[in-house]
Write a protein that holds these residues in place. Structure first.
Motif, mmCIF file in Angstrom:
data_model
loop_
_atom_site.group_PDB
_atom_site.id
_atom_site.type_symbol
_atom_site.label_atom_id
_atom_site.label_comp_id
_atom_site.label_asym_id
_atom_site.label_seq_id
_atom_site.Cartn_x
_atom_site.Cartn_y
_atom_site.Cartn_z
ATOM 1 N N SER A 1 0.668 -0.998 -0.042
ATOM 2 C CA SER A 1 0.054 -0.023 0.064
ATOM 3 C C SER A 1 0.754 1.159 -0.011
ATOM 4 O O SER A 1 0.313 2.292 -0.518
ATOM 5 C CB SER A 1 -0.934 -0.016 1.235
ATOM 6 N N SER A 2 2.026 1.185 0.689
ATOM 7 C CA SER A 2 3.050 2.546 0.845
ATOM 8 C C SER A 2 3.516 2.755 -0.436
ATOM 9 O O SER A 2 3.667 3.742 -0.833
ATOM 10 C CB SER A 2 3.862 2.077 1.913
ATOM 11 N N GLU B 1 1.492 9.434 -5.892
ATOM 12 C CA GLU B 1 2.167 10.654 -5.732
ATOM 13 C C GLU B 1 2.919 11.012 -6.585
ATOM 14 O O GLU B 1 3.082 12.162 -7.462
ATOM 15 C CB GLU B 1 2.727 10.568 -4.398
ATOM 16 N N ALA B 2 3.950 10.051 -6.911
ATOM 17 C CA ALA B 2 4.795 10.502 -8.244
ATOM 18 C C ALA B 2 4.450 10.427 -9.526
ATOM 19 O O ALA B 2 4.747 11.510 -10.102
ATOM 20 C CB ALA B 2 5.972 9.320 -8.218
ATOM 21 N N ASP C 1 4.714 -3.330 -12.825
ATOM 22 C CA ASP C 1 3.292 -3.252 -13.492
ATOM 23 C C ASP C 1 2.014 -2.845 -12.716
ATOM 24 O O ASP C 1 0.970 -2.891 -12.921
ATOM 25 C CB ASP C 1 3.077 -4.576 -14.141
ATOM 26 N N SER C 2 2.483 -1.880 -11.672
ATOM 27 C CA SER C 2 1.541 -1.323 -10.797
ATOM 28 C C SER C 2 0.651 -0.203 -11.634
ATOM 29 O O SER C 2 0.873 0.030 -12.893
ATOM 30 C CB SER C 2 2.139 -0.547 -9.647
ATOM 31 N N GLY C 3 -0.779 -0.028 -11.109
ATOM 32 C CA GLY C 3 -1.467 0.894 -12.061
ATOM 33 C C GLY C 3 -0.833 2.321 -12.366
ATOM 34 O O GLY C 3 -0.765 2.660 -13.540
ATOM 35 N N PRO C 4 -0.177 3.058 -11.325
ATOM 36 C CA PRO C 4 0.248 4.209 -11.722
ATOM 37 C C PRO C 4 1.646 4.150 -12.653
ATOM 38 O O PRO C 4 1.992 4.678 -13.447
ATOM 39 C CB PRO C 4 0.962 4.578 -10.224
#
Length: 244
Positions: free
Chosen positions: A55-56, A63-64, A114-117
């Protein structure tokens, strides 16, 4: 002697053995139960720690991404540029802005897999590459998003980007076949109305106006509430005017 033991002695011995066996059983199983409880708690702590860590990382990536988006949307000013302003960056030139935004999007991709952001960052990098003529890089980013995004909105956006690339690079015939297969099989991240719109556009590019008209008509008839229906009606009206 053993054969001289009375019935009361035997009962006392049996009772003692039973009590001893019961205490031994309880002690052994208490240790086992305590071990299980400790194991469950330890597992829960590990799972929670992994969730908190993930989560962090997602929060940091988001944020980035927000910061990179603000840079990409930064205003070009004649003087007094503030490229390092965290809330409202401004730039002396589009090139300076795009270079900084590209570096920020690339850093997100490299750090967050491959995270959403990261996938959203790949879409922005693909758009920037397409705009500057680097179609190979654009295709690489789009394909990675499609492969990782399953049926998500990000994958759908990347699929549209790949379709635009195929048309621009002269692969209309192959694209038509792929779109028709996706329509027939109901697969892929794009809904049917979007597939029909993409198919009609591609048929127009391929010099198939009659097929394109049939596809636009199908879109209007089968998906009257689609966001693409207005475009379909405009195309149909234009072809009607051209045949008069």
């Amino acid at each position: 002697m053993a054969h001289d033991l009375s019935r009361e002695d035997l009962k006392r011995n049996e009772l003692g053995e039973a009590v001893e066996a019961g205490m031994s059983f309880a002690e052994t199983h208490l240790r086992l139960m305590l071990g299980i409880v400790v194991g469950v708690v330890a597992t829960a702590v590990v799972v929670w720690a992994a969730w908190a860590w993930r989560s962090s990382r997602i929060e940091a990536a988001s944020e980035a991404l927000g910061a990179a988006q603000r840079v990409a949307a930064g205003e070009i000013v004649a003087s007094g540029a503030k490229p390092d302003d965290a809330r409202n960056p401004t730039f002396a030139s589009a090139r300076e802005r795009d270079e900084k935004a590209g570096a920020l999007f690339t850093a997100i991709v490299e750090a967050h897999g491959d995270s959403g952001p990261a996938l959203a960052s790949r879409l922005r990098l693909a758009e920037m590459a397409f705009a500057t003529g680097d179609r190979a890089a654009a295709r690489q980013h789009y394909e990675r998003v499609v492969a990782a995004g399953d049926d998500s909105a990000l994958a759908a956006t990347a699929s549209l980007g790949l379709a635009a690339l195929d048309r621009a690079e002269g692969h209309a015939a192959e694209l038509i076949t792929r779109l028709q297969n996706d329509l027939a099989n109901g697969r892929g991240p794009l809904p049917a109305d979007v597939l029909l719109a993409e198919l009609a556009r591609t048929q127009e590019v391929a010099g198939q106006p009659a097929d394109a008209r049939t596809t636009w008509r199908r879109l209007v008839d089968e998906h009257p509430q689609s966001a693409w229906t207005a475009e379909a009606r405009e195309r149909l009206a234009a072809t009607d005017a051209g045949t008069r």
